[in-house]
Structure formats: structure tokens, C-alpha cells
Design an enzyme around this catalytic site. Sequence first.
Site, short mmCIF file in Angstrom:
data_model
loop_
_atom_site.label_atom_id
_atom_site.label_comp_id
_atom_site.label_asym_id
_atom_site.label_seq_id
_atom_site.Cartn_x
_atom_site.Cartn_y
_atom_site.Cartn_z
N LYS A 90 42.62 17.76 109.03
CA LYS A 90 41.25 17.23 109.05
C LYS A 90 41.10 15.95 108.23
O LYS A 90 40.24 15.11 108.54
CB LYS A 90 40.27 18.29 108.54
N GLU A 112 29.61 19.19 109.40
CA GLU A 112 29.58 20.61 109.72
C GLU A 112 30.97 21.15 109.40
O GLU A 112 31.94 20.39 109.39
CB GLU A 112 29.29 20.81 111.21
N SER A 379 48.71 22.95 111.90
CA SER A 379 47.52 22.16 111.55
C SER A 379 46.99 22.40 110.15
O SER A 379 46.32 21.54 109.59
CB SER A 379 46.42 22.42 112.58
C1 LIG Z 1 43.78 24.33 110.06
C2 LIG Z 1 42.88 24.13 111.24
N1 LIG Z 1 43.42 24.04 112.46
C3 LIG Z 1 42.64 23.88 113.55
C4 LIG Z 1 41.28 23.82 113.48
C5 LIG Z 1 40.49 23.70 114.74
O1 LIG Z 1 39.94 22.43 114.93
P1 LIG Z 1 40.55 21.41 115.97
O2 LIG Z 1 40.67 22.12 117.26
O3 LIG Z 1 39.56 20.31 116.00
O4 LIG Z 1 41.86 20.96 115.47
C6 LIG Z 1 40.67 23.90 112.22
C7 LIG Z 1 39.21 23.83 112.12
O5 LIG Z 1 38.58 24.22 111.22
C8 LIG Z 1 41.49 24.07 111.08
O6 LIG Z 1 40.96 24.17 109.85
#
Ligand SMILES: Cc1ncc(COP(=O)(O)O)c(C=O)c1O
Lengths: 407, 267
Positions: A90, A112, A379
Site C-alpha cells: 500500500k 478509507e 502483498s
Molecule cells: C496486504 C494486503 N494485500 C491485499 C489487500 C487488498 O487490496 P488490493 O486488492 O487493492 O491489493 C490489502 C488491503 O487491505 C492488504 O492489506
Amino acid sequence: MTLLDSPAGHFGPYGGRFVPEALTAALDELEAAFDAALVDPSFGLELTELERTYTGRPSPLTFARRFSAECGGARVYLKREDLNHTGSHKINNVLGQALLTRRMGKQRVIAETGAGQHGVATATAAALMGLECTVYMGEEDTRRQALNVARMRLLGAEVVPVTAGSRTLKDAINEAMRDWVTTVDRTHYVLGTVTGPAPFPRMVRHFHEVIGREARTQILEVEGRLPDAVVACVGGGSNAIGLFSAFLDDPEVLVRGYEAGGDGVETGRHASRFATGSPGVLHGTRTYVMQDEWGQTMPSHSISAGLDYPGVGPEHAWLHDTGRAVYEPVNDAEAMAAFELLCRTEGIIPAIETAHGLAGAMRLGRELGPDAVIIVNLSGRGDKDVSTAAEWFGLASAGADSSGGRT
Amino acid sequence: MSDALAQVFARTRSEGRAALIGYLPAGFPTAEQSVEIIRAMAEGGVDIVEVGLPYSDPLMDGPDIQSAVELALRGGTTTDTVLDVVRQVSESGITAVVMTYWNPIERYGVDRFAQRLLEAGGHGVITPDLTPEEAEPWITATASRGLDRIFLVAPSSSDSRIGQVAAVTSGFLYAASTMGVTGARTQVSSAAPELVRRAREQTDLPVCVGLGVSTGPQAAEVAGYADGVIVGSAFVRRILQAETPAEARDQVRALASELAGGVRAAQ
Ligand SMILES: Cc1ncc(COP(=O)(O)O)c(C=O)c1O
């Protein structure tokens, strides 16, 4: 690719702007600031420098040897966004938008957040750049991601629990929009994923493209070839599009997104927009939406706050319709099994969101077999999820450890 | 443009006053009561009613209207309920338009919605989150049926943007008095007169002001410079506070006549 045919701000029939007129001027201003930044070398240099010295980029690409054995022997690589400062992908988007906020001369940011990772990243960038910060978070999510609420407050942000509707991410976005429309002359809304009105989907994607760019270079270095597949979890879709973007023009690379299957798609308690949704308009954009026959948004469910959202970024809707990417649901139980497996095979505690992508890699690896090379976007890290996981696995009691040794 | 709205504004202009426009979500508190409350509104002196279509994500609405639409949805209100409310109040001789977020129309089918609204006796639709850029199918569907398309402008709208919005609007132009969500306010924003003045440079359409009007004196003030005064949350709040359906109707009728007095008291 295919975007060439779409009118500005659209991805095929998806995207666009469905917002109150009061926001049009701010979105135009943002679009102009973003487009000017794109062609201003000093903006790129400043962002790259922050990524290097503050975020800690490039993030490594880790070969997951023991985890691969559980994925049909396919060679699985983890793109380590969990090692970024603040613990997830993020921050990539937030630093870009914070720089734009400064360029637009605004003093306040709002955001948000679902899992709290985007809120933490925004609070962090606000502290770094001396901006006021308010974060809207569904009350249900403040409970299940309590660690991140504390982090945001430590960083000086105001956290507002949202008690409307389902008290999750969708309602936090509604409340952030209400704040924005009232304070737009001095406030920038740092939207946390690739959805919302134009230019957000294109802009947020741009700031995450660094994930794919690095991963492409890294895999060519270690494997000497492109991967057979790139894999990510999909909430709004920002980490996914960041990784996918570098491979969309290589038709031989499979592109797979995994959305939250919750208790199972058949139970109705899930966040599987592609499995059950239909095209509609939510939060300023046309995309796949979980909705009833009257166009009312249906509540979503997932063990993962960050995937618990009834809409999805419009570019994913287009990638889905064109067949370039394939999206599948992963249930809570399957995600938690992958979560545990990564902990025990690699010594990495992933975010529960991420665990959905890992479960997808296990499925896909078994399908593709031992010669396949797969990149999974790791992620985020799972510190925020420790209490949820402890509860899930029944580890919360202080008694003797009966859960066995290494797998 | 539908004749009905044009006739209302011709009449109010000939009376030397602004029109009074009242909003109520269909199905709030129940479908039947919303019809009766709208009739009470008209008895009190409202010239045009906006029948609201309750939507799950009302991101332009403040707490009062949020509570009202949540209640309406919990009570099972659907798009068909809304159309039926329009039919019933139109049969009572009331001039009605619908106010709705865009997704329910898209889901119902743009042409189908326009056709059913026409059949129900409705005269137009206010679409607060539909931008002119996305409105092509809607323009086609409404133009062929003589339904009015009411778009919004805001204090942040540039002059050229106001012109662009007005170009696709018919019936009247909705000027949002303030940067914000719906809700009663102690003062009507000082941005409103300036917005109306700028709008008049771009269009000959009647310009009506909404957001924040809740009392007779406020209505009088706005009627001093606008062609219409739009009131929503103040009605909704009276209904939320009423103990019985009869009290809700009486309160709404009383507020409507206070506001109707206001639009007639303006200079
Ligand atoms: C570690 C992590 N991965 C994935 C997501 C999902 O968001 P996005 O699909 O935008 O990557 C989030 C959202 O809070 C997250 O914190």
C-alpha cells in the site's frame, strides 16, 4: 494493451466517473496534477528516491523452496511487498499520492481502510510530509485489525470507526466520500486501491507498477525467462494490477487473481465479485458489483478485511471480460491453510489477504506441474492478523503446545 | 421537456414566487405511509415532489436521509415500490419526479425504467451521481419519452462546466447550495446566490437550490434569488421524530405550509 480503444478514464465499458458534481473539479485538478507529474522528471526522481531510502525498494524476489513442494513442485517465487516499510504494497501508492497532495497545495489527507494497511501507510506518509490525516474504518474492521488502529493513532492520525451499513470497507469508502465532498478545497482523498472515479484507477495502478517492473527484471535474472504465471489476491485489485501490469503484453504468461470465497460461494457469504456479481456502478466507477436484482449492493463477507468488498477495480473487470486474466474464489479455510503452510515452510507470516493468493498458487502449481515458474505477490505481512489466526487455529490458550512440530 | 414541470414554473413565475419542491424517500416509513405523507406535503403547499429511490450506498446523503432509506430498504422497498408510489401520488394530481443514484436505474434497465416512470405518471428524474459524460443512454431514453433530466451543479463547478451540465438538463437545474451532503443546516450557504447568478449566465432553465434549507425564513431567503427551493432532510427529520403516522403527516403538512409561506414572503 486493449485500453487504446477506450475513452479517457475507461477500461472498455468499465470505469468512468459517477460522482456528485461537487467532486468534478477536484477530480479534474487531480488528473491534471497527475498528468503533469508524469512528464515532470523531478516528480519521478523524488518518488524513486523515497522508494529507495524510505520504503526500502526494490523489494526482494524470494524463491520459496519448501513452499514450492506443496505447489505441485512448481517453482514459486514471492515478490516481497511485505518487506516494504509499513508492511505491505500500500505504501507505493500512498507516497505517490502524498507527493501529489503537496503539489496541489492541500494540507489534509483522508483515507478509507479495510485491513488497516492502507490507513497505516497513509498515516505514515502524512507524518512524513507534515499533513493532517483522518482515516475512516468500518467498526467491524477496527475490531479485527485492532493492531493497525493503534499504529495509525501512534502516527498521529485520527481514526473514525464507521457504524453505517455492514461496518466494513464499503461503508468506510462512503464515509470518506462524504468527508471529501465537504472539505475538498483543502483535502485530498488518498483512495487505497484501483477503483473509484477516474483518474484513481489509472493513477493508483501507475504507482504500483513498480512491483511488476522489479519482478520482471528479477525473474529474468534468476530464471532467465518469463514466469508461466503471475498470481495475486484481489480486493480492490491494487497489488494484483501492480504485478500484472508488467506481464499483460506477454500472452504466454498466465494472469490469475484470487478473490475472497468466504464461507464458500454457494453459501452467499463471500466477496466473489466475478463468480457472482454483474456489471454495475459502485463508488464512482462501473465495474463488477455484488448486487441484488434491484441494483442494491449486497453485503460481502471474508475472514480478510482487505478483501471484504463487494466491488473491484474496473480494469480487472475488463481483464476478466477480455479473458486476459482469470479470477477464482478462495475460501476462508483454504486461505488459512495456505497461511499456515507459508508460516511453517518459509518462516514468513503473510497477511490473510495475501494468503488467498498463496492458496491460488498452490492450486495453480498443481495444475501446471513441476516445470512451471510462478510469481506470487506477497502483498503484506501478517502481524495485524495474529489474533485472528490464533483464534482460527485455536492457539489462543496459554496451555501446553500440542500443535506438533515442523511439517 | 415535460410540460408538467414547465407549467409549474410558469405558474409560480406568474404568481411572482419561487416553486417549493419537497423530497421524500419512497417506502419511508412504509410504502403506504410515504404516499400519504407526500399527499400531506402537497396539501401544505409543495409544488413538485421528489420521490426518492432508496439505495444501499447513499454517499451524498447525511445522517437523516441515511436513516430513512435504511428503514425503507429494510421494509422491502424496491424500484417497483418507488414507481408505484409515483403512480399513486400522480393519480392524486401531484407533479412528481424521481431522485435516485444511478445504479438502480442501470440495473432495472435504462429504457425500461424510463418507460415505467412515464406510465406511472412521473415527469423526470434527478440523478445526483450521473455525470453528463456517462449519460448518453439516459439522454436517449428520456428525450424520446419527454421526461425531464435534472442534473446538478455545485459551487465548485466552473462556468464552462455549468454550461456543459445545463446543456443536457431539462425541467430545471439543481444547484447544490454548498459543498457537502444533504442535511438541515442553521444557515443556507453563502455560496448559493453566487452559484445561481453564475448559472443564469449559462442557461435560461429554472434554477432551484437544494441542500440545507429547513425553515420558512430560509425558504424566503433562497426564494429571493432562485426559481425553486428544495427541501428534503427537514421533512425526513420530522417524520423520524413523529410518534404516530398521523403525527408524521401533520408535521409534514405544517412544515410544508411554513415553507410555502416562505417562498411567498420573499422579495
Ligand atoms: C496486504 C494486503 N494485500 C491485499 C489487500 C487488498 O487490496 P488490493 O486488492 O487493492 O491489493 C490489502 C488491503 O487491505 C492488504 O492489506
